[in-house]
Write an enzyme that holds these catalytic residues in place. Structure first.
Site, PDB file in Angstrom:
ATOM      1  N   HIS A   1      -1.127  -0.513  -9.682  1.00  0.00           N
ATOM      2  CA  HIS A   1      -1.722  -1.415  -8.679  1.00  0.00           C
ATOM      3  C   HIS A   1      -2.296  -2.673  -9.354  1.00  0.00           C
ATOM      4  O   HIS A   1      -3.502  -2.926  -9.312  1.00  0.00           O
ATOM      5  CB  HIS A   1      -2.821  -0.687  -7.880  1.00  0.00           C
ATOM      6  CG  HIS A   1      -3.128  -1.365  -6.571  1.00  0.00           C
ATOM      7  ND1 HIS A   1      -3.491  -0.696  -5.445  1.00  0.00           N
ATOM      8  CD2 HIS A   1      -3.137  -2.681  -6.215  1.00  0.00           C
ATOM      9  CE1 HIS A   1      -3.704  -1.546  -4.446  1.00  0.00           C
ATOM     10  NE2 HIS A   1      -3.495  -2.779  -4.901  1.00  0.00           N
TER      11      HIS A   1
ATOM     12  N   ARG B   1       0.862  -1.186   0.000  1.00  0.00           N
ATOM     13  CA  ARG B   1       0.000   0.000   0.000  1.00  0.00           C
ATOM     14  C   ARG B   1       0.898   1.235   0.000  1.00  0.00           C
ATOM     15  O   ARG B   1       1.914   1.271   0.692  1.00  0.00           O
ATOM     16  CB  ARG B   1      -0.893   0.044   1.248  1.00  0.00           C
ATOM     17  CG  ARG B   1      -2.044  -0.959   1.243  1.00  0.00           C
ATOM     18  CD  ARG B   1      -3.114  -0.615   0.194  1.00  0.00           C
ATOM     19  NE  ARG B   1      -4.234  -1.536   0.225  1.00  0.00           N
ATOM     20  CZ  ARG B   1      -4.350  -2.641  -0.519  1.00  0.00           C
ATOM     21  NH1 ARG B   1      -3.397  -2.984  -1.372  1.00  0.00           N
ATOM     22  NH2 ARG B   1      -5.424  -3.401  -0.424  1.00  0.00           N
TER      23      ARG B   1
ATOM     24  N   GLU C   1      -4.097   6.828  -4.622  1.00  0.00           N
ATOM     25  CA  GLU C   1      -4.296   6.311  -5.985  1.00  0.00           C
ATOM     26  C   GLU C   1      -5.669   6.724  -6.510  1.00  0.00           C
ATOM     27  O   GLU C   1      -6.630   6.725  -5.745  1.00  0.00           O
ATOM     28  CB  GLU C   1      -4.244   4.769  -5.968  1.00  0.00           C
ATOM     29  CG  GLU C   1      -2.889   4.221  -5.665  1.00  0.00           C
ATOM     30  CD  GLU C   1      -2.920   2.696  -5.448  1.00  0.00           C
ATOM     31  OE1 GLU C   1      -3.965   2.062  -5.719  1.00  0.00           O
ATOM     32  OE2 GLU C   1      -1.916   2.177  -4.980  1.00  0.00           O
TER      33      GLU C   1
HETATM   34  C1  DGY Z   1      -5.476  -6.592  -2.418  1.00  0.00           C
HETATM   35  O1  DGY Z   1      -6.082  -7.651  -2.597  1.00  0.00           O
HETATM   36  O2  DGY Z   1      -5.442  -6.023  -1.324  1.00  0.00           O
HETATM   37  C2  DGY Z   1      -4.780  -6.027  -3.604  1.00  0.00           C
HETATM   38  O3  DGY Z   1      -3.987  -4.957  -3.282  1.00  0.00           O
HETATM   39  C3  DGY Z   1      -5.797  -5.607  -4.633  1.00  0.00           C
HETATM   40  O4  DGY Z   1      -6.528  -4.526  -4.120  1.00  0.00           O
END
Ligand code: DGY
Length: 318
Positions: A283, A236, A265
């Site tokens: 992402h 993240r 984002e």
């Molecule tokens: C998650 O599964 O947390 C990935 O980052 C996709 O959002």
């Protein structure tokens, strides 16, 4: 038999979405703006939510009592206030374990891409610059045999470690607790972040975003890393302090970074776009056909099992 009523705030891939149609009466707001007011109004009479946009405490507190379960098609749950949900007796389910390899692969791609200037090389070829004088510089740095530090050695961190071992890298890690020897697979444990970072010729972040880990990689932490390090983040954006990372990329403290995730984002810090030594992706850690289907299936099955009276497969426990 009447089907449970489900608020669909996002769609799943085709096959798992069909399971949703087969098992639930749906109220579909996936294409809407999803303001708090709209979600609250649409949730009346629903027993479950297939999560779309963030569910913060104020929204959760205003949901009708009929809501019993949230299911998110993600392993990360920083967009849901799980404590607030649990306080209202709502259980929250996610999709761990099915996206480990896909995310680790993106980590590997970013590590190699950042170290070898893949963004620059791609841009050169795409612009027809191949073969022109000077087009083979700047050089990258070797990856094989170097030290990689893994911040967060859960399933994804361990999948990434396995790939890094394929490059004969020396794996170091920091985690809330030390893993058993069979999970460690020879990785070297550090019981503090400060202990880990001096080994981080490459640093790959695989920690979940929590109040404890938010902005964990700040200027002070970066100072502890070797000069010319490479940062990889597939977890993240808010795990790092953008200004500190950007300063390190500008000063040469970081040779490069490979980033799949960003604060705010998709409106990332525009400074990243001005740098030549950042290999960026939008992402896509879990974005393969197989993995997204598996995540969608898990998100659907969590709901289906719950309404059959069984335990959902993946309940988030704080
Ligand atoms: C998650 O599964 O947390 C990935 O980052 C996709 O959002």
């Amino acid at each position: 038999m009447t089907k449970p009523k489900l608020l669909v705030a996002r769609h799943l891939p085709k096959t798992p979405m069909q399971k949703i149609y087969d098992n639930f009466d749906i109220v579909d707001i996936s294409k809407d703006e999803q303001t708090n007011e709209q979600v609250i109004a649409a949730a009346q009479g629903c027993q479950a939510i297939l999560v779309g946009k963030a569910l913060h405490k104020d929204l959760i507190d205003a949901l009708p009592d009929s809501i019993k379960i949230f299911s998110t098609m993600s392993v990360g749950y920083d967009h849901i206030d799980v404590a607030a949900a649990n306080a209202r007796g709502i259980i929250v389910c996610n999709t761990p374990s099915v996206l480990d390899n896909a995310t680790a692969e993106i980590g590997l791609l970013l590590m190699l891409g950042a170290a070898r200037g893949a963004n620059w090389g791609h841009a050169q070829v795409a612009a027809g610059q191949w073969g022109k004088p000077g087009s083979t510089s700047p050089f990258g740095i070797d990856v094989t045999g170097k030290k990689v530090a893994i911040l967060g050695m859960g399933r994804i961190g361990r999948a990434f470690a396995k790939l890094a071992r394929g490059l004969s890298m020396e794996v170091h890690y920091y985690n809330r607790s030390r893993l058993s020897a069979d999970l460690e697979q020879g990785a070297i444990y550090h019981d503090t972040l400060e202990g880990l970072l001096p080994h981080a010729q490459f640093l790959s972040i695989h920690a979940g975003l929590t109040p404890d880990t938010k902005y964990i990689l700040d200027a002070k932490a970066i100072e502890l890393m070797p000069d010319g390090a490479v940062l990889v983040n597939t977890s993240r954006g808010d795990l790092v302090v953008d200004d500190a990372v950007i300063a390190a990329l500008k000063s040469g403290k970081f040779f490069a970074a490979g980033l799949d995730v960003f604060t705010n984002e998709p409106n990332l810090n525009p400074e990243y776009l001005k740098l030549g030594n950042v290999y960026m992706l939008p992402h896509i850690g879990s974005a393969t056909h197989e993995t997204r289907d598996a995540m969608g299936n898990r998100a659907a099955e969590n709901l289906i099992e719950y309404f059959k009276g069984n335990d959902p497969i993946s309940v988030i426990k704080l």
